[in-house]
Design an enzyme around this catalytic site. Structure first.
Site, PDB file in Angstrom:
ATOM      1  N   CYS A 320      -8.718  11.644  22.962  1.00  0.00           N
ATOM      2  CA  CYS A 320      -8.589  12.993  22.234  1.00  0.00           C
ATOM      3  C   CYS A 320      -7.712  13.819  23.072  1.00  0.00           C
ATOM      4  CB  CYS A 320     -10.268  13.514  22.374  1.00  0.00           C
ATOM      5  SG  CYS A 320     -10.238  15.314  21.721  1.00  0.00           S
ATOM      6  N   TRP A 323      -4.202  13.025  22.336  1.00  0.00           N
ATOM      7  CA  TRP A 323      -3.803  13.405  20.822  1.00  0.00           C
ATOM      8  C   TRP A 323      -3.237  14.845  21.111  1.00  0.00           C
ATOM      9  CZ3 TRP A 323      -5.346  18.134  18.680  1.00  0.00           C
ATOM     10  CH2 TRP A 323      -5.067  18.284  17.021  1.00  0.00           C
ATOM     11  N   HIS A 324      -3.785  15.724  22.195  1.00  0.00           N
ATOM     12  CA  HIS A 324      -3.573  17.117  22.373  1.00  0.00           C
ATOM     13  C   HIS A 324      -1.952  17.123  22.898  1.00  0.00           C
ATOM     14  CE1 HIS A 324      -7.547  18.116  21.762  1.00  0.00           C
ATOM     15  NE2 HIS A 324      -7.109  19.522  21.439  1.00  0.00           N
ATOM     16  N   GLY A 325      -1.593  16.340  23.732  1.00  0.00           N
ATOM     17  CA  GLY A 325      -0.119  16.268  24.308  1.00  0.00           C
ATOM     18  C   GLY A 325       0.115  15.026  24.992  1.00  0.00           C
ATOM     19  N   PHE A 474       0.875  20.867  19.272  1.00  0.00           N
ATOM     20  CA  PHE A 474       0.251  19.493  19.475  1.00  0.00           C
ATOM     21  C   PHE A 474       0.429  18.830  17.933  1.00  0.00           C
ATOM     22  CE2 PHE A 474      -2.969  22.303  21.926  1.00  0.00           C
ATOM     23  CZ  PHE A 474      -2.093  22.067  22.929  1.00  0.00           C
TER      24      PHE A 474
END
Lengths: 474, 338
Positions: A320, A323-325, A474
């Protein structure tokens, strides 16, 4: 074209007018599809082809899955869809991160590699539309929904403009049936949609954009500031990112409701959470439930023993974070949340706790402490999330937690009032209330008062220079 | 009343109440009104001097002294945070001018620094033409054009899109009502534009060098967010400046005063590349209008200290005295006979 720009207001009015002129349902769907692609083209024209291509792959996979019984072939088809979506995401988002890490590892072993770096532009909303599209193929594979038979409907499901760039990630089971049938908003839905849009605009342009320059200033050089200022910076960022992202979600949900579509809520007073588990039930709900349903549960969830449950939780949160960066900061942020979730689960399962919980005195002390502890973990996480690099984050935390006295003491006239307003609202308002839905049912004078207050706030304190939403990156 | 009628009534009532409140607050805090404020000084007879510039020029030179030295009356149409794009619109009003003094700086020639009232003054067609000719990037063009709907909206909500001025106004007004002494102290140091139509601007005693570090950082952060930290000198402002010089050339003499900004501003924003671009834009002015006299107050060694500035871009009283002396010295050979 962002929701808070005049361009979008004009675009949206034209969409509403154009849609009302469509005589048939197919014409209406074509119109919304074209409008959605026009909306995306205001960000990037060539990347429209990318959405189109990934959508068509998933549409074809869905059709294939629908007419196939052989489990091995079904698995293979699903793999095609996952590879296509994750491959696109990996290429655009993680190529340079991967190459930089390969280079670092090689250097560690004494091999010098030439620096690889490609100028790859990240398509807006890629993390959102790929996840939304993948949720469809997985759901069809699991036979939770029938495959969509119309390419037009499926393309519209992926590209529908209110949720295209930054969610909420709407599941196929929720949105596709609304696309199949003609939906129209009644007066109540129009009013509640408008009020949710206005609430979102207040969060975004009155709070988030107003405090952003001061927060940026503090995070740009934390070594410059004393401990108090750094606390102010991280509290400010907590409010900025909440108001920015939940503001976007409110506006997306509001736009959709004005057109008669229903999206799920994405935020529910996350800073009022009494545990990190509750925080994730209230923060970016559509993403956390996506990871729960499509990663944590397939990994085994909590069905394969205690140790495996903790492992699954940590892996889910690490991904997770990623996923953001594409940066170790985000991985660490995810790791911190994963560890906190496992610790909370351990604590909850600790046998003496249930006995302790029966004592009112314990609850009286523990409840406020658990709120503060949760907030503390979230704030530490935000430092990793916002800082430019890992060393800067460590330096920031060191000075902040050590309450450093050297450095500039900056008292921002904007951050503290905004922090106070947001946190007091979180404390005082019942956690699960949705004002946008409630207000249209209140007496007329209350509605007038509430709406005029929102309009006045926007006209007094709104920042009109369109600042892109944080989650667009993102 | 039907549900639909009730809904329309609620929305209209909310907009009207918010509009009334916006007008009241705007008046209470004294929000600057759109449009130019005419000011003048010196003899009204004979040819006048047309002064075009932002507050940097207004506060940067002592106009009564200059008027006396030149022996001419001076006229100015002042607009908050303005630039050549807005000054150009008041040029036709100076019908009796034989000299134009135009004050420019690296701050107000920056295309990314926009006046709040640009859309009220510059026609949309002119803006579109300039954007087309300058070939400026799409993002900036959108920012400029979106000022127009905002300007129309201000008829209903005068505070819209003016949050900085509203916050400053509220912060100035609320202590003024609560603590009279503190407010008086603030006023002594603040740069207040004169209410009368006289070109005599107060001399600030505030020194940028005395500013607390936190205040300096906050101001720089605001300036950075306003211009997105970018300095560009080719675009609508540059085109407007050239048009103004072209027109003024036909009617008389031109003096282009290049005003200084503080060393702090130079250190924070002006990279060698930005400085090179600014110099190139001035060189182009000189090349296209060789008859124009360029007075480089920004290169005056005596002003290279934050002591002479009341904020990052405005000269204070002491700075103004130095600048005025240097300006008069530079224009002396051209002074008309008494």
């Amino acid at each position: 074209m962002i929701f808070t720009s005049f361009e979008f207001v004009i675009f949206f009015v034209l969409v509403l007018a154009g849609r009302s002129l469509c005589r048939s349902l197919p014409a209406e769907k074509w119109f919304l599809l074209v409008a959605s692609y026009v909306f995306y083209m205001s960000w990037s024209v060539p990347f429209c082809l990318l959405i189109l291509a990934t959508s068509l792959v998933d549409f074809a996979v869905g059709l294939g899955l629908g007419g196939m019984e052989d489990q091995r072939k079904r698995k293979l088809l699903l793999t095609v869809s996952l590879l296509a979506n994750l491959g696109v995401l990996a290429f655009f988002k993680y190529t340079n991160f991967l190459l930089a890490n390969v280079e670092s590892v090689a250097t560690l072993f004494g091999t010098h590699l030439n620096r690889w770096h490609y100028d790859i532009i990240l398509p807006a909303g890629i993390s959102f539309f790929t996840f939304q599209s993948m949720s469809y193929t997985i759901s069809v594979y699991r036979r939770q929904i029938p495959p969509c038979r119309s390419a037009r409907d499926f393309l519209l499901f992926v590209a529908f403009f209110p949720q295209l760039l930054a969610g909420p990630i709407v599941r196929a089971a929720d949105l596709l049936p609304q696309i199949y049938h003609r939906v129209r908003a009644n007066i109540y839905e129009i009013e509640s949609g408008l009020s949710q849009f206005a609430l979102g605009a207040v969060k975004k342009i009155v709070i988030s954009d107003q405090i952003a320059p001061n927060v940026d200033l503090i995070f740009s050089n934390p070594a410059n500031y004393d401990g108090f200022t750094l606390w102010q910076g991280v509290l400010g960022y907590a409010v900025q990112i909440y108001c920015d992202f939940s503001g976007y979600s409110d506006m997306a949900i509001g736009c959709a409701r004005i057109m008669g579509f229903h999206f799920p809520e994405n935020f529910q007073m996350p800073y009022s959470a009494a545990s990190i588990t509750e925080f994730w039930q209230r923060w970016h709900i559509s993403l956390s439930s996506w990871f729960r349903d499509y990663l944590y549960i397939p990994l085994g969830g909590n069905r394969k023993g205690t140790a495996r449950t903790y492992f699954n939780l940590i892996v889910t949160m690490l991904l997770c974070g990623l996923w953001h960066g594409a940066s170790w900061n985000f991985v660490l942020w995810g790791g911190l949340h994963g560890l906190s979730l496992t610790t909370h689960r351990l604590w909850k399962n600790w046998k003496p706790l249930s006995a302790l919980n029966e004592h009112a005195a314990f609850r009286w002390v523990w409840t406020p402490f658990s709120h503060l502890l949760t907030l503390g973990i979230v704030l530490v996480g935000w430092v990793f999330f916002r800082a430019q690099s890992l060393p800067v984050a460590v330096q920031y935390l060191g000075r902040m937690l050590g309450w450093s006295h050297d450095g500039v003491h900056l008292l921002s006239p904007y951050i503290l009032p905004a922090v106070l307003a947001v946190f007091v609202t979180h404390l005082l308002v019942q956690k699960d209330r949705n004002w946008a839905l409630e207000i249209p049912q209140r007496p007329m004078f209350l509605r007038i008062g509430f709406y005029s207050a929102l309009v006045l706030l926007i006209c007094l304190l709104g920042v009109t220079d369109s600042v892109p939403f944080i989650y667009f990156q993102f | 009343m039907s549900t639909k009628a009730r809904f329309v009534f609620v929305i209209c009532a909310a907009v009207l109440i918010a509009s009334a409140a916006s007008h009241l607050i705007s008046r209470w805090i004294g929000l600057p009104q759109p449009g130019a404020a005419y000011r003048r000084i010196g003899p009204e007879n004979g040819p006048q001097v047309f002064c075009a510039g932002s507050s940097l020029l207004q506060f940067g030179l002592a106009w009564p002294e200059i008027s006396t030295a030149l022996g001419q009356g001076m006229e100015n149409w002042g607009i908050g945070g303005s630039s050549p794009s807005e000054w150009e619109m008041s040029q036709p009003l100076a019908t009796n001018a034989n000299l134009m003094i135009i004050g420019v700086s690296v701050y107000d020639l920056n295309e990314y620094h926009l006046s709040n009232f640009r859309a009220n003054i510059v026609p949309l067609t002119q803006t579109i033409q300039d954007l087309w000719r300058a070939g400026i990037n799409r993002q900036f063009a959108k920012r400029l054009v979106s000022q127009y709907p905002l300007a129309y909206m201000r008829a209903l909500f005068p505070t819209a899109g003016n949050s900085d001025a509203v916050l400053v106004g509220l912060r100035r007004k609320i202590p003024a009502n609560l603590r009279a002494n503190a407010a008086a102290e603030d006023r002594a140091n603040a740069m207040v534009v004169p209410k009368d139509a006289v070109m005599e601007f107060g001399a600030s005693t505030e020194k940028l060098s005395d500013w607390p570090r936190a205040k300096t950082l906050r101001r720089l952060a605001l300036m950075r967010s306003e211009t997105q930290g970018v300095h560009v000198f080719t675009g609508p402002k540059q085109l407007a400046l050239h048009r103004m010089l072209q027109r003024a050339q036909a009617g008389g003499r031109n003096i282009v005063v290049v005003l200084p900004v503080s060393p702090l501003y130079v250190h924070e924003f002006l990279t060698p590349e930005v400085t090179r671009q600014f110099e190139a834009s001035l060189a182009e002015v000189q090349k296209n209008f060789p008859a124009a006299q360029i007075v480089r107050l920004d290169q005056l060694p005596a002003l290279q200290s934050d002591e002479f500035f009341s904020d990052p871009v405005h000269l204070n009283g002491a700075g103004r005295d130095l600048a005025t002396a240097a300006f008069l010295e530079a224009v002396k050979p051209h002074r008309p006979p008494p």
